[in-house]
Structure formats: structure tokens, C-alpha cells
Scaffold this motif. Structure first.
Motif, short mmCIF file in Angstrom:
data_model
loop_
_atom_site.label_atom_id
_atom_site.label_comp_id
_atom_site.label_asym_id
_atom_site.label_seq_id
_atom_site.Cartn_x
_atom_site.Cartn_y
_atom_site.Cartn_z
N GLY A 1 10.87 1.59 3.82
CA GLY A 1 11.00 0.39 3.01
C GLY A 1 9.73 -0.40 2.75
N TYR A 2 8.56 0.22 2.93
CA TYR A 2 7.31 -0.47 2.66
C TYR A 2 6.78 -0.12 1.27
CZ TYR A 2 7.24 -1.82 7.52
OH TYR A 2 7.57 -2.37 8.73
N VAL A 3 6.18 -1.11 0.61
CA VAL A 3 5.57 -0.88 -0.70
C VAL A 3 4.05 -0.77 -0.59
CG1 VAL A 3 7.45 -1.92 -2.00
CG2 VAL A 3 5.55 -3.36 -1.24
N GLU A 4 3.51 -1.13 0.56
CA GLU A 4 2.09 -0.96 0.90
C GLU A 4 2.01 -0.67 2.38
OE1 GLU A 4 -0.59 -4.25 0.29
OE2 GLU A 4 -0.15 -4.33 -1.85
N GLY A 5 1.07 0.17 2.76
CA GLY A 5 0.81 0.41 4.16
C GLY A 5 -0.07 -0.68 4.73
N PRO A 6 -0.43 -0.57 6.01
CA PRO A 6 -1.34 -1.54 6.62
C PRO A 6 -2.64 -1.64 5.82
CG PRO A 6 -0.34 -0.14 8.29
CD PRO A 6 0.03 0.44 6.95
N ASN A 7 -3.18 -2.85 5.72
CA ASN A 7 -4.43 -3.12 5.00
C ASN A 7 -4.37 -2.71 3.53
OD1 ASN A 7 -5.70 -4.08 7.42
ND2 ASN A 7 -5.97 -1.94 8.03
N GLY A 8 -3.19 -2.78 2.93
CA GLY A 8 -3.04 -2.47 1.52
C GLY A 8 -3.08 -1.00 1.18
N ASP A 9 -2.96 -0.13 2.18
CA ASP A 9 -3.06 1.32 1.97
C ASP A 9 -1.96 1.82 1.02
OD1 ASP A 9 -3.63 4.06 2.21
OD2 ASP A 9 -2.29 4.25 3.94
N MET A 10 -2.37 2.52 -0.02
CA MET A 10 -1.43 3.10 -0.98
C MET A 10 -1.57 4.63 -1.02
SD MET A 10 -0.01 0.37 -2.25
CE MET A 10 0.58 0.44 -3.91
N SER A 11 -2.34 5.20 -0.12
CA SER A 11 -2.63 6.64 -0.16
C SER A 11 -1.38 7.50 0.10
CB SER A 11 -3.72 7.00 0.85
OG SER A 11 -3.28 6.75 2.17
N TRP A 12 -0.36 6.93 0.68
CA TRP A 12 0.88 7.64 0.99
C TRP A 12 1.74 7.88 -0.25
CZ3 TRP A 12 5.09 4.77 -0.42
CH2 TRP A 12 4.85 3.40 -0.64
N THR B 1 12.14 4.60 -5.89
CA THR B 1 11.60 5.94 -5.72
C THR B 1 11.10 6.03 -4.29
OG1 THR B 1 10.97 6.03 -8.04
CG2 THR B 1 9.94 7.62 -6.57
N ILE B 2 11.77 6.88 -3.51
CA ILE B 2 11.47 7.01 -2.09
C ILE B 2 10.42 8.09 -1.91
CG2 ILE B 2 12.43 7.37 0.21
CD1 ILE B 2 13.69 4.99 -1.39
N ASN B 3 9.30 7.70 -1.31
CA ASN B 3 8.22 8.63 -1.00
C ASN B 3 8.42 9.21 0.39
OD1 ASN B 3 5.51 8.38 -2.95
ND2 ASN B 3 7.01 6.75 -3.19
N PRO B 4 8.06 10.47 0.61
CA PRO B 4 8.25 11.10 1.92
C PRO B 4 7.17 10.64 2.90
CG PRO B 4 7.22 12.65 0.43
CD PRO B 4 7.51 11.41 -0.36
N ALA B 5 7.26 9.38 3.29
CA ALA B 5 6.30 8.82 4.23
C ALA B 5 6.98 7.73 5.05
CB ALA B 5 5.11 8.23 3.48
N ILE B 6 6.66 7.68 6.33
CA ILE B 6 7.09 6.60 7.21
C ILE B 6 5.82 5.88 7.63
CG2 ILE B 6 8.20 6.00 9.40
CD1 ILE B 6 9.88 8.58 9.04
N GLY C 1 3.06 -2.65 7.25
CA GLY C 1 2.47 -2.91 5.95
C GLY C 1 3.24 -4.02 5.25
N LYS C 2 3.31 -3.94 3.94
CA LYS C 2 4.03 -4.94 3.16
C LYS C 2 5.42 -4.40 2.87
CE LYS C 2 1.84 -7.33 0.03
NZ LYS C 2 1.16 -7.70 -1.21
N SER C 3 6.41 -5.08 3.40
CA SER C 3 7.80 -4.65 3.25
C SER C 3 8.44 -5.23 2.01
CB SER C 3 8.61 -5.09 4.47
OG SER C 3 9.98 -4.89 4.25
N PHE C 4 9.29 -4.46 1.42
CA PHE C 4 10.07 -4.95 0.30
C PHE C 4 11.33 -5.65 0.80
CE2 PHE C 4 13.42 -3.67 -2.91
CZ PHE C 4 13.22 -4.77 -3.71
N PHE C 5 11.97 -5.11 1.80
CA PHE C 5 13.29 -5.58 2.22
C PHE C 5 13.29 -6.67 3.29
CE2 PHE C 5 13.90 -1.10 0.93
CZ PHE C 5 14.72 -1.32 -0.15
N HIS C 6 12.29 -6.73 4.12
CA HIS C 6 12.34 -7.58 5.31
C HIS C 6 12.31 -9.08 5.02
CE1 HIS C 6 10.72 -3.89 7.58
NE2 HIS C 6 12.01 -3.85 7.48
N HIS C 7 11.95 -9.48 3.81
CA HIS C 7 11.86 -10.90 3.52
C HIS C 7 13.02 -11.42 2.67
CE1 HIS C 7 8.01 -11.09 5.44
NE2 HIS C 7 7.63 -10.04 4.75
#
Length: 189
Positions: A14-25, A147-152, A156-162
Motif C-alpha cells: 500500500g505504499y506509493v513511495e518508498g523510503p526517501n521518495g524511492d520510486m525504483s520499485w 495498479t499493484i506492483n510486485p514489491a513490498i 515510505g509514503k502510504s496511501f491508505f494509512h492516513h
């Protein structure tokens, strides 16, 4: 009445960004995903974007119009974005910096409700995360395209937690796009 569609790329957790804004996933150049997106965009004539995402979004797609290093699908989307109206919701921006965009600094729920009542095709928003949460909690989102990406990512920045409110959804479609899974849900009353 026009439908408001929220389209987001998320990790499995459920994250839209990884830690430190990482989008490589994020798998960004998947032909199947592009094909589905272009098909979905045929029913859309307005994009809503939050101020936090706007500058990066605008600059990226404007660059795609001029830089030969972008993929054919990116250029195709950039051309579509250039001719599609965008409304940027911001209390601080004064100039959108793109001819196809206007700034709206009104109350989000009130303004989106008005937009949905106007004639036209559907409205799509890509977020960012805080903007998307505000739209979801306003109760104005009619359809979710995740669109669910195959990454856990585990952080990072969560979409659902807020989110502050519960939302009951009905699954409308599941589409396997290579390693991605596109889920479409509609909001239940």
C-alpha cells in the motif's frame, strides 16, 4: 453525473513511495499497463492534481514532449496530457505553468462536487498521496483503479494509512498486466 476516478500505482503493502521518495520499485514501462491506461483514458476529459505532485508531473510530461529519450508510450501520454484540461488544487500556487492547467484554491469537496455536476466525460486524478486521501475521505471518489506492483516496501509514503473514514468498495475488474495487477473497485454508498 461525471464519475471521479482515482488511479494510483501502489506496492503490495500500500505504499506509493518508498523510503526517501524511492520510486525504483515501480514498473513504469509495461506495455500492457500503458495499453490499459490509454483505453481507460478514452472516457476522461479532465485531470485533477494536487499541488504536491503538480510541479514534478508538469515538468516531466513537458520534457517528454521535447526529449527523444522518452519512450513512445510516454510521448503518447505527454501529448494527451498536453491537450487535456488539468485542475491543480493548491492554496499557494498562483500560476500552473502549463497552458492546459488552471489553479483552484477553493474548498476541495465543494469544488470537486461542482466539477462532477458539470457536463463532460469522467474526471481522473493521479494524486499524490495526501491529495488522494483528501479526495477519498471527502466521499467523492466513485471508482478506484489501483495498479499493484510486485514489491513490498515496508515503509515510505502510504496511501491508505492516513484515511480517516471507512469505505466500502465493490470489485469491478481484475486485470493481470504482466507482473502487475490492475484492480478496479467502485465506491458503494
Amino acid at each position: 453525473m461525471r464519475k471521479l476516478i482515482l488511479s494510483m500505482q501502489v506496492s503490495l503493502d500500500g505504499y506509493v513511495e518508498g523510503p526517501n521518495g524511492d520510486m525504483s520499485w515501480m514498473q513504469t514501462d509495461n506495455d500492457n499497463e500503458w495499453d490499459e491506461m490509454f483505453e481507460n483514458l478514452q472516457s476522461v476529459d479532465l485531470f485533477l492534481v494536487g499541488a504536491g505532485m503538480w510541479t514534478g508531473y508538469r515538468d516531466y510530461w513537458k520534457q517528454a514532449l521535447a526529449d527523444p529519450n522518452f519512450s513512445a508510450d510516454e510521448v503518447k501520454y505527454a501529448k494527451l496530457a498536453e491537450k487535456t484540461q488539468h485542475i491543480v488544487f493548491s492554496k499557494t500556487l498562483k500560476n500552473a505553468g502549463w497552458e492546459n492547467a488552471t489553479i483552484n484554491n477553493g474548498d476541495l469537496a465543494t469544488e470537486v462536487k461542482k466539477l462532477k455536476e458539470q457536463p463532460g466525460k469522467d474526471i481522473m486524478t493521479f494524486g499524490g498521496a495526501a491529495f488522494a486521501v483528501s479526495l477519498v475521505d471527502s466521499g467523492l471518489v466513485d471508482e478506484y483503479r489501483l495498479t499493484i506492483n510486485p514489491a513490498i516496501l515496508g515503509g515510505g509514503k502510504s496511501f491508505f494509512h492516513h484515511l480517516k473514514n471507512n469505505h466500502k468498495l465493490q470489485l469491478v475488474n481484475v486485470n493481470k498486466l504482466g507482473q502487475l495487477v490492475a484492480l478496479t473497485y467502485k465506491q458503494l454508498s
